[in-house]
Design an enzyme around this catalytic site. Structure first.
Site, mmCIF file in Angstrom:
data_model
loop_
_atom_site.group_PDB
_atom_site.id
_atom_site.type_symbol
_atom_site.label_atom_id
_atom_site.label_comp_id
_atom_site.label_asym_id
_atom_site.label_seq_id
_atom_site.Cartn_x
_atom_site.Cartn_y
_atom_site.Cartn_z
ATOM 1 C CG ASP A 124 62.048 52.532 3.121
ATOM 2 O OD1 ASP A 124 61.871 53.131 2.061
ATOM 3 O OD2 ASP A 124 61.360 51.550 3.446
ATOM 4 C CG ASP B 160 57.876 48.648 5.356
ATOM 5 O OD1 ASP B 160 57.426 49.726 4.937
ATOM 6 O OD2 ASP B 160 57.150 47.720 5.703
#
Ligand SMILES: CSC[C@H]1O[C@H](OP(=O)(O)O)[C@H](O)[C@@H]1O
Ligand SMILES: Nc1ncnc2[nH]cnc12
Length: 295
Positions: free
Chosen positions: A209, A211
């Site tokens: 991801d 974040d």
């Protein structure tokens, strides 16, 4: 058999390694308590591996509750010569997208609720963490990742946060300003403890991801992480199999194998013998070298 025994610490999404042959489960106990789970010992070709799922099978342990001292002690006691850590990580850089693998070479440790050393009163050691990973193992791991078909970044700074909550957006921006490239919750104090145990350590992270620093992308949620992990777990497993192929037949000594020669500063005559005894395989080599054998 080759001279290497690679301890593999599997992170989120990696709870076993199918390619292992002649497997046996080892129930380990240590002076620090039980490791995260039973160890799975086996081989791939003529390389020995000892696998340990960091959060336990079924993901029972939160990052704060992972007993890193017990895990590293158990791997050392099982005869590991080196440790490969595999982790899910968030990306703090545009150029490190989900799906990319990052071979970490630096850490910023922001963890606060963990036991970070095997040493203490009666037996004091100060290991260097200037170069926290083993460059030889890291390079082999990067090569193995490429052979497994991954896009691999060969360097990156890992920000270890306490968790279990993900970062606020302000924290995410701050860590980027500090020069961190990726973020996770488990690389520290694991890397410090591996160094104290004289185990060359490398960490490869699978980016799951971005974040939460990007305004144009969804912030991290655990279901996104798990979906990315599912997509990348097979590549992580084949990375381990490729590593078995790439390891040289002879394991030349690493300077990390003997760091306690300089780092352990308590004089033999003043050492806490009971503490030294409890440290067992962590200090056996250095004490024998100093003529303190038998502890
Ligand atoms: C499951 S999301 C957050 C969790 O994933 C990472 O674990 P690991 O490093 O063991 O793969 C991260 O550090 C958090 O513990
Ligand atoms: N964004 C993130 N922060 C902390 N740990 C993670 N593990 C995977 N993604 C993460």
């Amino acid at each position: 058999m080759r001279e290497w025994t690679i301890g593999v610490i599997g992170g989120s999404g990696l709870y076993t390694i199918d390619a292992l042959e002649d497997v046996e489960y080892l129930v380990a106990d240590t002076p620090w308590g039980a490791p995260s789970d039973t160890l799975l010992r086996g081989r791939i070709g003529d390389v020995r591996f000892v696998f340990l799922p960091r959060h336990g099978r079924g993901h029972r342990l939160s990052p704060t509750d992972v007993n890193a001292r017990a895990n590293i002690h158990a791997l050392k006691a099982a005869g590991c010569t080196d440790v490969l850590a595999i982790s899910a990580i968030g990306s703090l850089r545009e150029e490190l997208p989900p799906g990319c693998f990052v071979v970490v070479d630096q850490f910023i440790d922001r963890t606060v609720h963990r036991d970070t050393s095997f040493f203490g009163a009666g037996l004091v050691a100060h290991v260097s963490m200037a170069e926290p990973v083993c460059p030889r193992l890291a390079a082999l791991v990067a090569d193995a990742g490429e052979r497994a078909g991954a896009r691999v970044a060969r360097s990156g700074t890992y920000l270890a946060m306490e968790g279990p909550q993900f970062s606020t957006r302000a924290e995410s921006h701050l860590y980027r300003q500090w020069g961190a490239d990726v973020i996770g919750m488990t690389g520290m104090p694991e890397a410090k403890l591996a160094r104290e145990a004289e185990l060359p350590y490398a960490l490869i992270g699978m980016v799951t991801d971005y974040d939460c620093w990007r305004e144009d992308a969804a912030h991290v949620e655990v279901d996104t992480v798990l979906a990315q992990l599912a997509a990348n777990a097979a590549t992580a497993r084949s990375l381990v199999a490729e590593l078995a192929v790439l390891l040289p037949r002879e394991r030349m000594p690493s300077p990390i194998d003997t760091v306690l020669n300089q780092a352990l500063i308590t004089h033999l005559a003043h050492m806490d013998r009971a503490k030294a005894e409890s440290l067992g395989p962590i200090v056996a080599r250095v004490l024998a070298a100093r003529g303190g054998g038998g502890v």
